[in-house]
Design a protein around this motif. Sequence first.
Motif, PDB file in Angstrom:
ATOM      1  N   GLU A   1       8.532 -57.896  21.910  1.00 27.21           N
ATOM      2  CA  GLU A   1       8.542 -59.217  21.286  1.00 27.21           C
ATOM      3  C   GLU A   1       7.551 -59.320  20.122  1.00 27.21           C
ATOM      4  O   GLU A   1       7.655 -60.228  19.303  1.00 27.21           O
ATOM      5  CB  GLU A   1       8.224 -60.287  22.330  1.00 27.21           C
ATOM      6  N   LYS A   2       6.621 -58.360  20.037  1.00 34.11           N
ATOM      7  CA  LYS A   2       5.623 -58.396  18.964  1.00 34.11           C
ATOM      8  C   LYS A   2       6.082 -57.658  17.705  1.00 34.11           C
ATOM      9  O   LYS A   2       5.461 -57.801  16.651  1.00 34.11           O
ATOM     10  CB  LYS A   2       4.313 -57.749  19.441  1.00 34.11           C
ATOM     11  N   VAL A   3       7.128 -56.847  17.798  1.00 30.33           N
ATOM     12  CA  VAL A   3       7.497 -55.983  16.681  1.00 30.33           C
ATOM     13  C   VAL A   3       8.607 -56.608  15.842  1.00 30.33           C
ATOM     14  O   VAL A   3       9.323 -57.511  16.294  1.00 30.33           O
ATOM     15  CB  VAL A   3       7.937 -54.586  17.166  1.00 30.33           C
ATOM     16  N   ASP A   4       8.731 -56.101  14.621  1.00 31.26           N
ATOM     17  CA  ASP A   4       9.780 -56.582  13.712  1.00 31.26           C
ATOM     18  C   ASP A   4      10.962 -55.625  13.645  1.00 31.26           C
ATOM     19  O   ASP A   4      12.082 -56.041  13.347  1.00 31.26           O
ATOM     20  CB  ASP A   4       9.203 -56.762  12.301  1.00 31.26           C
ATOM     21  N   LEU A   5      10.723 -54.355  13.891  1.00 25.22           N
ATOM     22  CA  LEU A   5      11.795 -53.363  13.872  1.00 25.22           C
ATOM     23  C   LEU A   5      11.377 -52.125  14.635  1.00 25.22           C
ATOM     24  O   LEU A   5      10.183 -51.882  14.868  1.00 25.22           O
ATOM     25  CB  LEU A   5      12.177 -52.991  12.443  1.00 25.22           C
ATOM     26  N   VAL A   6      12.376 -51.335  15.025  1.00 23.68           N
ATOM     27  CA  VAL A   6      12.158 -50.076  15.723  1.00 23.68           C
ATOM     28  C   VAL A   6      12.740 -48.955  14.870  1.00 23.68           C
ATOM     29  O   VAL A   6      13.861 -49.066  14.364  1.00 23.68           O
ATOM     30  CB  VAL A   6      12.832 -50.077  17.112  1.00 23.68           C
ATOM     31  N   ILE A   7      11.971 -47.884  14.685  1.00 23.20           N
ATOM     32  CA  ILE A   7      12.460 -46.710  13.961  1.00 23.20           C
ATOM     33  C   ILE A   7      12.200 -45.469  14.811  1.00 23.20           C
ATOM     34  O   ILE A   7      11.062 -45.220  15.221  1.00 23.20           O
ATOM     35  CB  ILE A   7      11.774 -46.536  12.590  1.00 23.20           C
TER      36      ILE A   7
ATOM     37  N   THR B   1       5.369 -55.192  11.888  1.00 17.54           N
ATOM     38  CA  THR B   1       4.911 -54.332  12.963  1.00 17.54           C
ATOM     39  C   THR B   1       6.073 -53.440  13.370  1.00 17.54           C
ATOM     40  O   THR B   1       7.138 -53.933  13.745  1.00 17.54           O
ATOM     41  CB  THR B   1       4.434 -55.143  14.177  1.00 17.54           C
ATOM     42  N   VAL B   2       5.876 -52.147  13.247  1.00 18.65           N
ATOM     43  CA  VAL B   2       6.937 -51.170  13.502  1.00 18.65           C
ATOM     44  C   VAL B   2       6.673 -50.480  14.835  1.00 18.65           C
ATOM     45  O   VAL B   2       5.557 -50.046  15.107  1.00 18.65           O
ATOM     46  CB  VAL B   2       6.998 -50.114  12.371  1.00 18.65           C
ATOM     47  N   LEU B   3       7.706 -50.387  15.650  1.00 18.51           N
ATOM     48  CA  LEU B   3       7.605 -49.674  16.922  1.00 18.51           C
ATOM     49  C   LEU B   3       8.343 -48.346  16.794  1.00 18.51           C
ATOM     50  O   LEU B   3       9.485 -48.298  16.318  1.00 18.51           O
ATOM     51  CB  LEU B   3       8.219 -50.500  18.056  1.00 18.51           C
ATOM     52  N   THR B   4       7.709 -47.252  17.196  1.00 21.26           N
ATOM     53  CA  THR B   4       8.350 -45.945  17.145  1.00 21.26           C
ATOM     54  C   THR B   4       8.075 -45.181  18.429  1.00 21.26           C
ATOM     55  O   THR B   4       7.206 -45.568  19.230  1.00 21.26           O
ATOM     56  CB  THR B   4       7.890 -45.139  15.913  1.00 21.26           C
ATOM     57  N   HIS B   5       8.803 -44.079  18.594  1.00 24.18           N
ATOM     58  CA  HIS B   5       8.753 -43.342  19.857  1.00 24.18           C
ATOM     59  C   HIS B   5       8.778 -41.846  19.576  1.00 24.18           C
ATOM     60  O   HIS B   5       9.655 -41.353  18.873  1.00 24.18           O
ATOM     61  CB  HIS B   5       9.963 -43.735  20.715  1.00 24.18           C
TER      62      HIS B   5
END
Length: 405
Positions: free
Chosen positions: A239-245, A176-180
């Motif tokens: 807490e749900k994500v594996d990495l942030v890009i 799960t990837v978090l981005t902004h």
Amino acid sequence: MATSSLFTKYSGIMPPTSSTRPSNEEPPVLAELRLHLTGKRDLETPENDNFFDNNLRSRVALPVAAIKSLLAVIKRSNANTMMGLQMELSEATHDMLEYARSSSQTLLLGGRSHIALASGCELFMKYVTRCFLELPDFAECKAQVLERGERFAGISLASRDRIAEVGQAFVQDGHTVLTHGWSRVVSSLLLKAAAHKHFSIIVLEGRPDASGAKAAKVLSDAGIPCTVVLDSAMGYVMEKVDLVIVGAEGVVENGGIVNKIGTYALGIAARELGKPFYVAAESYKFARLFPLNQSDLPDMIHTNLSFVDTASWEATGGLVGKSPVQADRNRTLSNCDIHDEEEEDGKGNVQGVADIFGVVQLSDQVKVENPSCDYTPAKYISLLFTDLGVLTPSAVSDELIRLYQ
């Protein structure tokens, strides 16, 4: 910050001392800049300073648009000496940076800072100077600058592909990837990874321009499962994500980045929960800046910000932002209508706006700040994905030396 000091500090060359162009005449380089960014030369008119279609924004990266605009200056130039040409380029650079710092910044630059624009100008000016030192013959030097400059756009696209290739390896099946926000290079990376991997993306909404929601639409249309959350929910979903890009508007000398507002808080949350925080950025966004905190960033225009109770939208059946009469007629009240009502009063009191559902009206005593970018220190960044390869933040200064030597 004074114009001349800003120009010197963020473009690496002195502003022109004089200009032969009439003061009321728009510099031709601005039409070129608009063309390369939006595909249109004339987006603004004196009658409507806000005439801008967000869907046209960012056809190319800001540094690429800056370099292509400066190439047009060289093609138009009648200078017979290198000094004369450099003066014209200096004036054009000054005009673009001044334009970016005006109220048009939020329209043409999409609310972003002008750091990437200044970096492109500075990189090009350094190249012109180096080319002249290698080729003293003016005509030969000018021809070579044009030839190599025309290839820069192709190189920039190749840079994006290179970043996507090296970065997609860090996205694995089931992640799960978090981005902004919206970033072309981050989107390219995620689309590259989605070609042979199955993962999901959580996107922060990206207030105030909903850039994250727009990114989610592009990625979702490509078949990637996407979830959009409020910017303020970044800690909740971390807490749900594996990495942030994330992308970057500028990568500074100490390995930190300048990017859309909220990136700094995102980096803090990622580090606190032990999540890797990656940055994808082209090397032409490397800027010779060394900020230590937020106040060290270049001056930026803080645009107006409206507040609407969006929860009322569903409760009222989509009537938020409509007056009672207009709600009955199913006609949306525009920002222009609200502005006109404010002007008619003449006493600082808004007439009739209190009847608009969900719109929060603040008094003049309430100060509203709306910075477009913030600075994220290097200690919150795990790695940078660049066209030069995968870099640690500490390696950025070495690469900057190579770029500008």
